[in-house]
Design a protein around this motif. Structure first.
Motif, PDB file in Angstrom:
ATOM      1  N   ALA A  81      -4.241  -2.773   6.583  1.00 37.66           N
ATOM      2  CA  ALA A  81      -3.449  -1.497   6.161  1.00 37.66           C
ATOM      3  C   ALA A  81      -2.064  -1.896   6.353  1.00 37.66           C
ATOM      4  CB  ALA A  81      -4.001  -0.096   6.820  1.00 37.66           C
ATOM      5  N   GLU A  82      -1.512  -2.483   7.119  1.00 36.49           N
ATOM      6  CA  GLU A  82       0.206  -2.528   7.011  1.00 36.49           C
ATOM      7  C   GLU A  82       0.240  -3.736   6.125  1.00 36.49           C
ATOM      8  OE1 GLU A  82       3.354  -4.324  10.338  1.00 36.49           O
ATOM      9  OE2 GLU A  82       1.222  -3.890  11.070  1.00 36.49           O
ATOM     10  N   THR A  84      -1.270  -3.906   3.374  1.00 35.30           N
ATOM     11  CA  THR A  84      -1.526  -3.338   2.133  1.00 35.30           C
ATOM     12  C   THR A  84      -0.340  -2.469   1.764  1.00 35.30           C
ATOM     13  OG1 THR A  84      -3.918  -3.112   2.344  1.00 35.30           O
ATOM     14  CG2 THR A  84      -2.731  -1.502   1.045  1.00 35.30           C
ATOM     15  N   ARG A  85       0.445  -1.890   2.652  1.00 38.15           N
ATOM     16  CA  ARG A  85       1.715  -1.081   2.313  1.00 38.15           C
ATOM     17  C   ARG A  85       2.761  -2.163   1.758  1.00 38.15           C
ATOM     18  NH1 ARG A  85      -0.301   1.997   6.831  1.00 38.15           N
ATOM     19  NH2 ARG A  85       0.677   0.408   8.535  1.00 38.15           N
ATOM     20  N   VAL A  88       1.821  -3.370  -1.786  1.00 34.63           N
ATOM     21  CA  VAL A  88       2.172  -2.146  -2.794  1.00 34.63           C
ATOM     22  C   VAL A  88       3.610  -2.139  -3.257  1.00 34.63           C
ATOM     23  CG1 VAL A  88       2.147   0.541  -2.967  1.00 34.63           C
ATOM     24  CG2 VAL A  88       0.031  -0.683  -1.812  1.00 34.63           C
ATOM     25  N   SER A  89       4.535  -2.224  -2.062  1.00 36.25           N
ATOM     26  CA  SER A  89       5.804  -2.255  -2.521  1.00 36.25           C
ATOM     27  C   SER A  89       6.508  -3.543  -3.096  1.00 36.25           C
ATOM     28  CB  SER A  89       6.513  -1.852  -1.044  1.00 36.25           C
ATOM     29  OG  SER A  89       6.523  -3.086   0.053  1.00 36.25           O
ATOM     30  N   ILE A 104      -6.946   1.590   1.393  1.00 33.11           N
ATOM     31  CA  ILE A 104      -5.584   1.563   0.606  1.00 33.11           C
ATOM     32  C   ILE A 104      -5.086   3.062   0.689  1.00 33.11           C
ATOM     33  CG2 ILE A 104      -4.304   1.480  -1.390  1.00 33.11           C
ATOM     34  CD1 ILE A 104      -6.133  -1.287  -1.895  1.00 33.11           C
ATOM     35  N   ALA A 107      -3.877   3.819   4.163  1.00 29.69           N
ATOM     36  CA  ALA A 107      -2.628   3.089   4.420  1.00 29.69           C
ATOM     37  C   ALA A 107      -1.456   3.893   3.917  1.00 29.69           C
ATOM     38  CB  ALA A 107      -2.609   1.740   3.857  1.00 29.69           C
ATOM     39  N   LEU A 108      -1.676   4.634   2.681  1.00 34.12           N
ATOM     40  CA  LEU A 108      -0.708   5.163   1.861  1.00 34.12           C
ATOM     41  C   LEU A 108      -0.672   6.651   2.353  1.00 34.12           C
ATOM     42  CD1 LEU A 108      -0.990   3.406  -1.426  1.00 34.12           C
ATOM     43  CD2 LEU A 108       0.404   2.641   0.340  1.00 34.12           C
ATOM     44  N   TYR A 178      -2.422   3.208  -8.204  1.00 32.56           N
ATOM     45  CA  TYR A 178      -1.301   3.574  -7.397  1.00 32.56           C
ATOM     46  C   TYR A 178      -0.019   2.776  -8.327  1.00 32.56           C
ATOM     47  CZ  TYR A 178      -4.311   5.119  -3.829  1.00 32.56           C
ATOM     48  OH  TYR A 178      -5.429   5.727  -2.761  1.00 32.56           O
TER      49      TYR A 178
END
Length: 237
Positions: A81-82, A84-85, A88-89, A104, A107-108, A178
């Motif tokens: 999850a970390e 994934t963040r 995303v960024s 996801i 995680a968000l 997203y």
């Protein structure tokens, strides 16, 4: 010769032995489903704490389904999850499938838990939203199509910034995006008819106990090509 960036399949746990002995593991299923792509495919076993790839080192990453539950907050899952963040960024392309879809969202900042109306299993109808109809990743999809599902947990509350592209009668968050680089689906575009049947047979006793007509469900299974075109479009677009 120009070396193409790989598609990374991030494996989130292993199937039950009875399934993998017959049909292999999740990366095998995705490799078969991605046969339209000529990019190399790399497998990272997140559940075994293998190092996750750096942003920009791949064409697309896919987080697979799992027989674990996001709400168990296992150490490997929270590390994923970390990551994934970070992805995303970074703007790198990421696809979440079933467990990956839920992870996801978790995680968000979304809410994932057991669906109040129970599981969703077998072929189900997915209907695109207005946003889905305008999505470049769904341009070759009809307004509604069938897909294979098997899940007990769902995304109950979307995180901020999420856009719903498709829903089923049971679950309003079947396809979610997203921004421009992240797509998640609750259904299993990588499933073949044989894998779907094996998942149902594996749960036969529990399904019967819950009142499901298992033989009717098995007889309803037929080849569903549209979900496979979706992941090939996303991973190759």
């Amino acid at each position: 010769m120009i070396r193409r960036a790989p598609i990374v399949v991030v494996q989130a746990g292993r199937p039950p032995a009875a399934l993998r002995n017959l049909h292999g593991e999740q990366p095998d299923w995705f490799k078969a489903a991605l046969c339209e792509r000529d990019s190399p495919i790399m497998v990272v076993r997140a559940h075994a704490n293998e190092p996750l790839p750096e942003p920009g080192s791949f064409a697309c990453a896919i987080i697979t389904g799992s027989w674990s539950m996001v709400t168990d907050r296992e150490d490997w899952s929270e590390r994923l999850a970390e990551w994934t963040r970070m992805i995303v960024s970074s703007g790198s392309r990421l696809l979440g499938v079933c467990y990956g879809h839920q992870l996801i969202a978790h995680a968000l900042g979304g809410e994932v838990d057991y669906h109040p109306n129970g599981r969703e299993i077998g072929p189900k109808q997915i209907k695109l939203t207005d946003s889905g109809l305008q999505s470049p990743w769904l341009r070759n999809s009809p307004p509604s199509f069938s897909a294979f599902l098997t899940h007990e947990q769902s995304v109950l509350q979307l995180p901020e910034g999420a856009t719903v592209l498709g829903r089923s009668q049971h679950d309003p968050h079947q396809i979610v995006s997203y921004g421009h680089n992240i797509l998640t689906v609750q259904f299993h575009p990588e499933f073949t008819t044989d894998i779907m049947r094996a998942c149902i047979e594996h749960r036969r006793d529990k399904l019967v106990a819950d009142g499901e007509e298992v033989d009717r469900l098995l007889h309803s299974i037929e080849s569903l090509p549209i979900p496979k075109t979706l992941i090939n479009a996303f991973c190759g677009g």
